[in-house]
Motif scaffolding. Structure first.
Motif, short mmCIF file in Angstrom:
data_model
loop_
_atom_site.label_atom_id
_atom_site.label_comp_id
_atom_site.label_asym_id
_atom_site.label_seq_id
_atom_site.Cartn_x
_atom_site.Cartn_y
_atom_site.Cartn_z
N GLY A 1 17.99 5.43 104.32
CA GLY A 1 17.68 5.78 105.74
C GLY A 1 17.92 4.72 106.50
O GLY A 1 17.73 3.58 106.42
N VAL A 2 18.81 5.03 107.58
CA VAL A 2 19.17 4.17 108.82
C VAL A 2 18.88 4.60 110.14
O VAL A 2 19.04 5.55 110.58
N THR A 3 18.17 3.55 110.53
CA THR A 3 17.67 3.57 112.09
C THR A 3 18.94 2.89 112.95
O THR A 3 19.05 1.78 112.62
N VAL A 4 19.45 3.70 113.75
CA VAL A 4 20.57 2.98 114.46
C VAL A 4 19.94 2.81 116.20
O VAL A 4 19.60 3.97 116.56
N VAL A 5 19.71 1.66 116.37
CA VAL A 5 19.27 1.48 118.13
C VAL A 5 20.42 0.89 118.62
O VAL A 5 20.93 0.06 118.21
N LEU B 1 25.16 -5.61 114.82
CA LEU B 1 26.53 -5.51 114.78
C LEU B 1 27.16 -5.56 116.21
O LEU B 1 26.79 -4.95 117.29
N GLU B 2 28.29 -6.72 116.50
CA GLU B 2 28.77 -6.83 117.71
C GLU B 2 30.28 -7.17 117.52
O GLU B 2 30.76 -7.81 116.82
N ASP B 3 30.84 -6.91 118.83
CA ASP B 3 32.38 -7.19 118.93
C ASP B 3 32.17 -8.55 119.60
O ASP B 3 32.68 -8.53 120.88
N GLY B 4 31.91 -9.45 119.09
CA GLY B 4 31.74 -10.67 119.51
C GLY B 4 31.65 -11.79 118.69
O GLY B 4 31.08 -11.33 117.28
N GLY B 5 31.72 -13.00 118.76
CA GLY B 5 31.42 -14.02 117.77
C GLY B 5 30.30 -13.91 117.01
O GLY B 5 29.21 -14.06 117.73
N ARG B 6 30.10 -14.00 115.65
CA ARG B 6 28.69 -14.21 115.08
C ARG B 6 28.04 -15.29 115.43
O ARG B 6 26.97 -15.38 115.65
N LEU C 1 17.56 -0.99 109.59
CA LEU C 1 17.31 -1.15 111.15
C LEU C 1 18.97 -1.57 111.39
O LEU C 1 19.17 -2.68 111.23
N MET C 2 19.74 -0.60 112.09
CA MET C 2 21.01 -1.25 112.68
C MET C 2 20.91 -1.37 114.20
O MET C 2 20.66 -0.48 114.97
N VAL C 3 21.04 -2.60 114.75
CA VAL C 3 20.99 -2.87 116.18
C VAL C 3 22.47 -3.11 116.59
O VAL C 3 23.16 -3.94 116.15
N CYS C 4 22.91 -2.03 117.12
CA CYS C 4 24.28 -2.00 117.73
C CYS C 4 24.49 -2.60 119.04
O CYS C 4 23.83 -2.10 119.96
N VAL C 5 25.71 -3.34 119.16
CA VAL C 5 25.81 -3.83 120.56
C VAL C 5 27.19 -3.15 121.21
O VAL C 5 28.33 -3.26 120.41
#
Ligand code: TPP
Ligand code: DXP
Ligand code: MG
Length: 627
Positions: free
Chosen positions: A528-532, A557-562, A504-508
């Motif tokens: 199998g990857v679920t992208v939300v 996955l985010e374009d910000g500090g972990r 499960l990929m949670v994308c920001v």
């Protein structure tokens, strides 16, 4: 460039005959235009400080004397005069010279932070340290623009500097009358009054002496002139603001006359106490396309149409333009909307709203803290403010957001442009802290749109919220084409439905496109990857927990500090929901990121399709044996 190439450091500038200085200035301008038109950068500000910088390095002995640059975007000439002609062609390039002062580059550089209005604070601290350690032969000189002088920190420093009559600090105000646009507010009026008073004062001084010496009529006429001057005291009263605080005022000085600036700086140096030298300069001086650029005097270089001289519009609307157009439309529908900018009206996309509803757009100067708390006041007064900042500059107004806006549950919308990695402007310009610091603000909601469609949608949703702050953040540059949505699960946009449900990929935000590419790569490997994409990333959408239970691993996955970012918040939510699926957060590392192009810096941080794919393959647990 014979003269410029002969300069290995400030000593060579001091040795140069005065008669050669105009030619040196000419060579510097030629190099600035030739280089910056290729590399990008702050052409207008640097063209405006050529003579001022030459004079500074002829009067002061850097690095023994410290020359501080406020904001630092206008320090290219300083770099050229301190031994960096060679290498200047790689300005703002990865591995090349920074576009701001850099201590790693030179002992002549002090402040690396590109956030405005700080230099006088450093100067106050340095001067105190030199006084305490007996280094009283070291001058402390801070160069601050008229725009940066509208920032609160600058006046906090002035208050302290002016109080110490025997602790010399030399404040050089580089007054070109502009930030990006003409500088606004009472301070701008004060400086304008001083600019006007200068010639007037000189004329009066000449008049008094000449008239007084005239036989018979001299004295009565002199008395009249004196009465006129006394009657016009408000023209010279601005100086009183400084002298009244104990800050000696020298000026206004023609900032393009090296000899005049040198003379003023020598007087300032000899004064032995806190002194302000008011230099009047022209942004973009010496290059017609910058001088005639009415928008911002080429604050940041941009290509202009060779025929019209105007800016060449982007082929695809940028994030900023998408926002500006939608806000302009919303403002027509919702009279309660007002907008606030901190001296960056055009860079944050407010021209359309300004053109349609000028009375509802407030430029507060480079004063983010005031912008935010005044927004709380506006909200309490019954309107809905949209505060438009670059993400990194919100750092400065965190307390105001927390305890002036959120504590009072004010309906204020913050639009953070340049969120995530910006790249070119170096470590202090990356908008990489907002998603972390905002996690602790009670009642605050954050949206990170992935494309133009979700930006428009999120903005409309945000301005509906009246019981607390909302934040919308998007990166520098241009959004990808709108991403298709396969389905929705309780407010979660499902961009890819994985089969089997392995990852499960949670994308920001804008990284959702990257998530789609990674899903394709992993499918090749049989995963199998679920992208939300939740779009609203705070509060955490509870539907994520339900999906997480059905997958073998969760990747955010985010374009910000972990550290303390959206991924960390999701992991916390899953723990609280007793979801045992492992979570791997991917984002920016907890370190300052050196300058480079956005894509280069993201790659350095491992945020590329191949690298993310590789890392996910490493963390996917083996398939549970079917019972
Ligand atoms: C806290 C902060 N807000 C906004 C900016 C963006 N910014 C960079 S330069 C600039 C204008 C600076 O004007 P001024 O100090 O007069 O310098 P000039 O460009 O005129 O030389 C602004 C608003 C910034 N660097 N820091
Ligand atoms: C110093 C300054 O002006 C910064 O605000 C920066 O240059 C902004 O750059 P962009 O607007 O190109 O992101
Ligand atoms: Mg200025």
């Amino acid at each position: 460039m014979a003269l410029l190439n002969s300069i290995r450091g400030p000593a060579d500038v001091r040795r140069m005959p005065e008669a050669e200085l105009p030619a040196l200035a000419e060579e510097i301008r030629e190099l600035l235009v030739r280089t910056v038109s290729r590399t990008g950068g702050h052409l207008g500000p640097n063209l405006g400080v050529v003579e001022l910088t030459i004079a500074l390095h002829r009067v002061f002995n850097s690095p023994h004397d410290r020359i501080l640059w406020d904001t630092g975007h206008q320090a290219y000439v300083h770099k050229l005069l301190t031994g960096r002609v060679e290498g200047f062609e790689r300005l703002r390039q990865r591995g090349g010279l920074s576009g701001y002062p850099s201590r790693a580059e030179s002992e002549h550089d002090v402040i690396e932070n590109s956030h405005a209005s700080t230099a006088l604070c450093y100067a106050d601290g340095l001067a105190k340290a030199y006084a305490l350690t007996g280094q009283t032969d070291r001058a402390v000189v801070a160069v601050i623009g008229d725009g940066a002088l509208t920032g609160g920190m600058a006046w906090e420093a002035v208050n302290n500097i002016a109080a110490a009559k025997d602790r010399p600090v030399i404040i050089v105000v580089n007054d070109n009358g502009r930030s990006y646009a003409p500088t606004v507010g009472g301070i701008a009026d004060l400086l304008s009054g001083l600019r006007t008073a200068g010639p007037y004062e000189r004329f009066l001084a000449w008049g008094k002496n000449t008239v007084r010496q005239t036989p018979v009529v001299g004295q009565p006429v002199y008395d009249l002139v004196h009465a006129v001057k006394a009657g016009l005291k408000d023209l010279i009263a601005p100086q009183a603001l400084f002298s009244g605080m104990g800050l000696k005022y020298l000026g206004p000085v023609d900032g393009h006359d090296v000899a005049a600036v040198e003379a003023a700086l020598r007087r300032a140096r000899g004064f032995g106490g806190p002194v302000l030298v008011h230099c009047v300069t022209e942004k973009g001086r010496g290059w017609a396309p910058a001088e005639t650029d009415e928008q911002d005097k080429m604050h940041s270089y941009r290509r202009t149409d060779p025929v019209t001289g105007g800016r060449i519009p982007a082929t695809t609307p940028t994030w900023t333009e998408v926002f500006g157009a939608e806000l302009g439309a919303l403002a027509a529908e919702r009279p309660e909307l007002v907008a606030i900018t901190a001296a960056m009206l055009e860079p944050t996309g407010l021209e359309q709203m300004q053109a349609k509803f000028p009375e509802r757009v407030f430029d507060v100067g480079i004063a983010e803290q005031h912008a935010v708390t005044s927004a709380a006041g506006l909200a309490m007064g019954g309107v809905h403010p949209v505060v438009c900042l670059y993400a990194t500059f919100l750092n400065r107004a965190f307390d105001q957001l927390l305890l002036d806006v959120a504590l009072h549950s004010c309906g204020v919308t913050f639009v953070l442009d340049r969120a995530g990695v910006t790249g070119d402007d170096g470590p202090s310009h990356n908008g990489m802290w907002d998603l972390s610091i905002l996690q602790v603000v009670p009642g605050l909601r954050i949206a990170a749109p992935r494309d133009a469609a979700t930006l428009r949608r999120a903005l409309r949703e945000a301005v509906e919220v009246t019981d607390g702050p909302t934040v919308i953040r998007f990166p520098k540059g241009t959004p990808s084409a709108d991403l298709a949505v396969a389905s929705q699960v309780d407010g979660l946009d499902v961009l890819v439905a994985g089969e089997p449900e392995d990852v499960l990929m949670v994308c920001v935000g804008a990284l959702a496109g990257l998530g789609r590419q990674v899903a394709d790569e992993l499918a090749e490997a049989g995963l199998g990857v679920t992208v939300v994409d939740p779009v609203w990333v705070r509060p955490v959408n509870p539907a994520i927990a339900g999906l997480a239970r059905r997958h073998r691993v969760v990747v955010t996955l985010e374009d910000g500090g972990r550290a303390g970012g959206v991924g960390a918040a999701i992991a916390q939510e899953l723990r609280d929901a007793r979801v045992t699926t492992p979570v791997h957060t991917m984002g920016l590392p907890q370190r300052f990121l050196e300058h480079g192009k956005r894509a280069e810096v993201l790659a350095d941080c491992g945020l590329t399709t191949p690298e993310i794919t590789r890392r996910i393959k490493e963390v996917v647990p083996a398939r549970r044996r079917s019972r």
